[in-house]
Design a protein around this motif. Sequence first.
Motif, PDB file in Angstrom:
ATOM      1  N   LEU A   1       0.825  -1.205   0.000  1.00 27.92           N
ATOM      2  CA  LEU A   1       0.000   0.000   0.000  1.00 27.92           C
ATOM      3  C   LEU A   1       0.858   1.253   0.000  1.00 27.92           C
ATOM      4  CD1 LEU A   1      -2.668   1.588   0.384  1.00 27.92           C
ATOM      5  CD2 LEU A   1      -2.384   1.246   2.861  1.00 27.92           C
ATOM      6  N   LEU A   2       1.836   1.312   0.898  1.00 29.56           N
ATOM      7  CA  LEU A   2       2.672   2.505   0.993  1.00 29.56           C
ATOM      8  C   LEU A   2       3.529   2.690  -0.256  1.00 29.56           C
ATOM      9  CD1 LEU A   2       3.749   2.375   4.750  1.00 29.56           C
ATOM     10  CD2 LEU A   2       1.935   3.732   3.697  1.00 29.56           C
ATOM     11  N   ASP A   3       4.011   1.581  -0.818  1.00 30.35           N
ATOM     12  CA  ASP A   3       4.779   1.685  -2.062  1.00 30.35           C
ATOM     13  C   ASP A   3       3.929   2.304  -3.166  1.00 30.35           C
ATOM     14  OD1 ASP A   3       7.037   0.611  -0.950  1.00 30.35           O
ATOM     15  OD2 ASP A   3       6.745  -1.407  -1.761  1.00 30.35           O
ATOM     16  N   GLN A   4       2.644   1.962  -3.166  1.00 31.62           N
ATOM     17  CA  GLN A   4       1.746   2.471  -4.203  1.00 31.62           C
ATOM     18  C   GLN A   4       1.301   3.897  -3.926  1.00 31.62           C
ATOM     19  OE1 GLN A   4      -2.738   1.604  -4.669  1.00 31.62           O
ATOM     20  NE2 GLN A   4      -1.799   0.047  -5.990  1.00 31.62           N
ATOM     21  N   ALA A   5       1.061   4.203  -2.642  1.00 36.11           N
ATOM     22  CA  ALA A   5       0.421   5.469  -2.296  1.00 36.11           C
ATOM     23  C   ALA A   5       1.380   6.636  -2.103  1.00 36.11           C
ATOM     24  CB  ALA A   5      -0.407   5.280  -1.027  1.00 36.11           C
ATOM     25  N   LEU A   6       2.593   6.351  -1.677  1.00 33.56           N
ATOM     26  CA  LEU A   6       3.500   7.444  -1.325  1.00 33.56           C
ATOM     27  C   LEU A   6       4.315   7.921  -2.512  1.00 33.56           C
ATOM     28  CD1 LEU A   6       4.915   6.336   2.138  1.00 33.56           C
ATOM     29  CD2 LEU A   6       2.764   7.488   1.594  1.00 33.56           C
ATOM     30  N   THR A   7       4.446   9.217  -2.598  1.00 33.68           N
ATOM     31  CA  THR A   7       5.332   9.831  -3.588  1.00 33.68           C
ATOM     32  C   THR A   7       6.448  10.520  -2.820  1.00 33.68           C
ATOM     33  OG1 THR A   7       3.498  10.197  -5.120  1.00 33.68           O
ATOM     34  CG2 THR A   7       5.504  11.475  -5.479  1.00 33.68           C
ATOM     35  N   ILE A   8       7.647   9.997  -2.950  1.00 30.97           N
ATOM     36  CA  ILE A   8       8.789  10.519  -2.198  1.00 30.97           C
ATOM     37  C   ILE A   8       9.649  11.378  -3.115  1.00 30.97           C
ATOM     38  CG2 ILE A   8      10.743   9.944  -0.733  1.00 30.97           C
ATOM     39  CD1 ILE A   8       8.072   8.957   0.343  1.00 30.97           C
ATOM     40  N   THR A   9       9.904  12.602  -2.690  1.00 33.09           N
ATOM     41  CA  THR A   9      10.796  13.469  -3.460  1.00 33.09           C
ATOM     42  C   THR A   9      12.214  12.921  -3.396  1.00 33.09           C
ATOM     43  OG1 THR A   9       9.446  15.401  -2.906  1.00 33.09           O
ATOM     44  CG2 THR A   9      11.683  15.808  -3.718  1.00 33.09           C
ATOM     45  N   PRO A  10      12.822  12.634  -4.536  1.00 32.09           N
ATOM     46  CA  PRO A  10      14.164  12.039  -4.524  1.00 32.09           C
ATOM     47  C   PRO A  10      15.193  12.950  -3.852  1.00 32.09           C
ATOM     48  CG  PRO A  10      13.158  11.891  -6.710  1.00 32.09           C
ATOM     49  CD  PRO A  10      12.304  12.820  -5.903  1.00 32.09           C
ATOM     50  N   VAL A  11      16.112  12.329  -3.152  1.00 33.93           N
ATOM     51  CA  VAL A  11      17.221  13.061  -2.550  1.00 33.93           C
ATOM     52  C   VAL A  11      18.212  13.408  -3.657  1.00 33.93           C
ATOM     53  CG1 VAL A  11      19.193  12.884  -0.991  1.00 33.93           C
ATOM     54  CG2 VAL A  11      16.958  11.997  -0.295  1.00 33.93           C
ATOM     55  N   THR A  12      18.652  14.648  -3.690  1.00 35.89           N
ATOM     56  CA  THR A  12      19.586  15.077  -4.731  1.00 35.89           C
ATOM     57  C   THR A  12      20.948  15.398  -4.125  1.00 35.89           C
ATOM     58  OG1 THR A  12      19.033  17.430  -4.512  1.00 35.89           O
ATOM     59  CG2 THR A  12      17.662  16.101  -6.006  1.00 35.89           C
ATOM     60  N   GLU A  13      21.922  15.446  -4.982  1.00 31.66           N
ATOM     61  CA  GLU A  13      23.273  15.810  -4.550  1.00 31.66           C
ATOM     62  C   GLU A  13      23.269  17.190  -3.902  1.00 31.66           C
ATOM     63  OE1 GLU A  13      27.456  14.890  -4.304  1.00 31.66           O
ATOM     64  OE2 GLU A  13      25.701  13.689  -4.835  1.00 31.66           O
ATOM     65  N   GLU A  14      22.453  18.082  -4.439  1.00 30.46           N
ATOM     66  CA  GLU A  14      22.386  19.447  -3.926  1.00 30.46           C
ATOM     67  C   GLU A  14      21.832  19.482  -2.499  1.00 30.46           C
ATOM     68  OE1 GLU A  14      20.485  23.822  -5.100  1.00 30.46           O
ATOM     69  OE2 GLU A  14      19.915  22.020  -6.224  1.00 30.46           O
ATOM     70  N   THR A  15      20.730  18.732  -2.248  1.00 28.62           N
ATOM     71  CA  THR A  15      20.137  18.762  -0.901  1.00 28.62           C
ATOM     72  C   THR A  15      21.058  18.105   0.118  1.00 28.62           C
ATOM     73  OG1 THR A  15      18.923  16.686  -1.293  1.00 28.62           O
ATOM     74  CG2 THR A  15      17.789  18.748  -1.810  1.00 28.62           C
ATOM     75  N   VAL A  16      21.771  17.071  -0.308  1.00 31.61           N
ATOM     76  CA  VAL A  16      22.704  16.409   0.610  1.00 31.61           C
ATOM     77  C   VAL A  16      23.849  17.355   0.961  1.00 31.61           C
ATOM     78  CG1 VAL A  16      24.329  14.500   0.887  1.00 31.61           C
ATOM     79  CG2 VAL A  16      22.134  14.096  -0.226  1.00 31.61           C
ATOM     80  N   ARG A  17      24.386  18.020  -0.045  1.00 29.06           N
ATOM     81  CA  ARG A  17      25.510  18.934   0.205  1.00 29.06           C
ATOM     82  C   ARG A  17      25.065  20.135   1.041  1.00 29.06           C
ATOM     83  NH1 ARG A  17      30.599  19.438  -1.658  1.00 29.06           N
ATOM     84  NH2 ARG A  17      30.343  17.734  -3.170  1.00 29.06           N
ATOM     85  N   GLU A  18      23.854  20.608   0.823  1.00 27.53           N
ATOM     86  CA  GLU A  18      23.344  21.727   1.615  1.00 27.53           C
ATOM     87  C   GLU A  18      23.245  21.345   3.094  1.00 27.53           C
ATOM     88  OE1 GLU A  18      19.626  22.813  -0.073  1.00 27.53           O
ATOM     89  OE2 GLU A  18      20.517  24.013  -1.691  1.00 27.53           O
ATOM     90  N   GLU A  19      22.780  20.115   3.353  1.00 27.85           N
ATOM     91  CA  GLU A  19      22.667  19.660   4.741  1.00 27.85           C
ATOM     92  C   GLU A  19      24.044  19.553   5.381  1.00 27.85           C
ATOM     93  OE1 GLU A  19      21.085  18.510   8.295  1.00 27.85           O
ATOM     94  OE2 GLU A  19      20.050  19.323   6.535  1.00 27.85           O
ATOM     95  N   TRP A  20      24.990  19.014   4.655  1.00 30.91           N
ATOM     96  CA  TRP A  20      26.360  18.881   5.174  1.00 30.91           C
ATOM     97  C   TRP A  20      26.971  20.251   5.442  1.00 30.91           C
ATOM     98  CZ3 TRP A  20      30.916  20.540   2.680  1.00 30.91           C
ATOM     99  CH2 TRP A  20      32.110  20.141   3.306  1.00 30.91           C
ATOM    100  N   ALA A  21      26.728  21.211   4.540  1.00 32.59           N
ATOM    101  CA  ALA A  21      27.346  22.533   4.639  1.00 32.59           C
ATOM    102  C   ALA A  21      26.818  23.345   5.814  1.00 32.59           C
ATOM    103  CB  ALA A  21      27.136  23.309   3.340  1.00 32.59           C
ATOM    104  N   LYS A  22      25.650  22.989   6.350  1.00 44.75           N
ATOM    105  CA  LYS A  22      25.100  23.716   7.501  1.00 44.75           C
ATOM    106  C   LYS A  22      26.062  23.685   8.677  1.00 44.75           C
ATOM    107  CE  LYS A  22      20.217  22.897   6.466  1.00 44.75           C
ATOM    108  NZ  LYS A  22      18.998  22.147   6.898  1.00 44.75           N
ATOM    109  N   ASN A  23      26.720  22.536   8.864  1.00 45.19           N
ATOM    110  CA  ASN A  23      27.670  22.410   9.976  1.00 45.19           C
ATOM    111  C   ASN A  23      28.509  21.146   9.792  1.00 45.19           C
ATOM    112  OD1 ASN A  23      29.098  22.493  12.321  1.00 45.19           O
ATOM    113  ND2 ASN A  23      27.357  22.187  13.688  1.00 45.19           N
ATOM    114  N   PRO A  24      29.572  21.225   8.999  1.00 48.69           N
ATOM    115  CA  PRO A  24      30.430  20.048   8.781  1.00 48.69           C
ATOM    116  C   PRO A  24      31.002  19.468  10.068  1.00 48.69           C
ATOM    117  CG  PRO A  24      30.930  21.782   7.196  1.00 48.69           C
ATOM    118  CD  PRO A  24      30.010  22.389   8.218  1.00 48.69           C
ATOM    119  N   GLU A  25      31.074  20.296  11.138  1.00 48.44           N
ATOM    120  CA  GLU A  25      31.629  19.841  12.412  1.00 48.44           C
ATOM    121  C   GLU A  25      30.802  18.709  13.031  1.00 48.44           C
ATOM    122  OE1 GLU A  25      34.321  20.815  14.287  1.00 48.44           O
ATOM    123  OE2 GLU A  25      35.071  22.056  12.647  1.00 48.44           O
TER     124      GLU A  25
END
Length: 264
Positions: free
Chosen positions: A84-108
């Motif tokens: 059901l969840l596989d059929q019903a959910l639409t997940i926005t794909p994770v992109t290189e940009e969003t991953v790098r933005e999260e890392w850049a918030k605080n690499p420490e």
Amino acid sequence: MTAALFPEVVVNGEIIPSAAIAAEAQNHSAPKDKPGIAWRKAAQALTIRALLLQEAQRRGLTAEPEELSPGRVETEEEALIRVLLDQALTITPVTEETVREEWAKNPERYRSAPLWDVSHILCACDPRDAEGRTAAEARANAILEKLDGDAKDFANAARESDCGSKASGGHLGQLGPGDTVPEFEAALRELPEDSISPAPVLSRHGWHIIRLNAIASGQVLPFETVRPKIAEAQEKTAWARASREFVETIAKGAEISGTCLAPI
């Protein structure tokens, strides 16, 4: 806690047995003096499960249970919810940009594990034996009092230890997270470098007097190393958000009594 204290839970005319809620409650945390919280969390979980299974039935879905791990196979209900969840959910794909933005918030935030150079003195006992535990604690306190915070004399005091490390002045070498019992590690994390625990620390092995000789802080990890971890975390967050929104949507059109889906 008895079922009589709580209202009957009904989801679109389907009664969720009190026995099922009581069994599910064992999987939910709650303060010892508030067992009703665990009951309400369990009622919520089973209400959501019922909503999802009813929706799968409404859509006429079928599912073949899959192996989750060696020797563990999905139940038919788990398989239906997955489909059901596989059929019903639409997940926005994770992109290189969003991953790098999260890392850049605080690499420490992304560091390798620290290393602690540690020595200890053990006054062994079985913590379940009250008399032995008390005697071992008194002995540990006596050693600690003689040390009087003098970390330099620790190796000599370690001759009284019940651990084989006493032959090397109580030295345990370098330890990382997970290398020792949780109580010992928790105490280590609170100690300044080149200091002794202010009080004996109890673990399953007995009472420890701990000396943190030195600490090597973890190094900041490069983006390429932590990228998979960040991407996985973002995917899980997106899936959890989409699942929550889907449940909220089908709940709006449902008749539910005896519980609510508001956060507890």
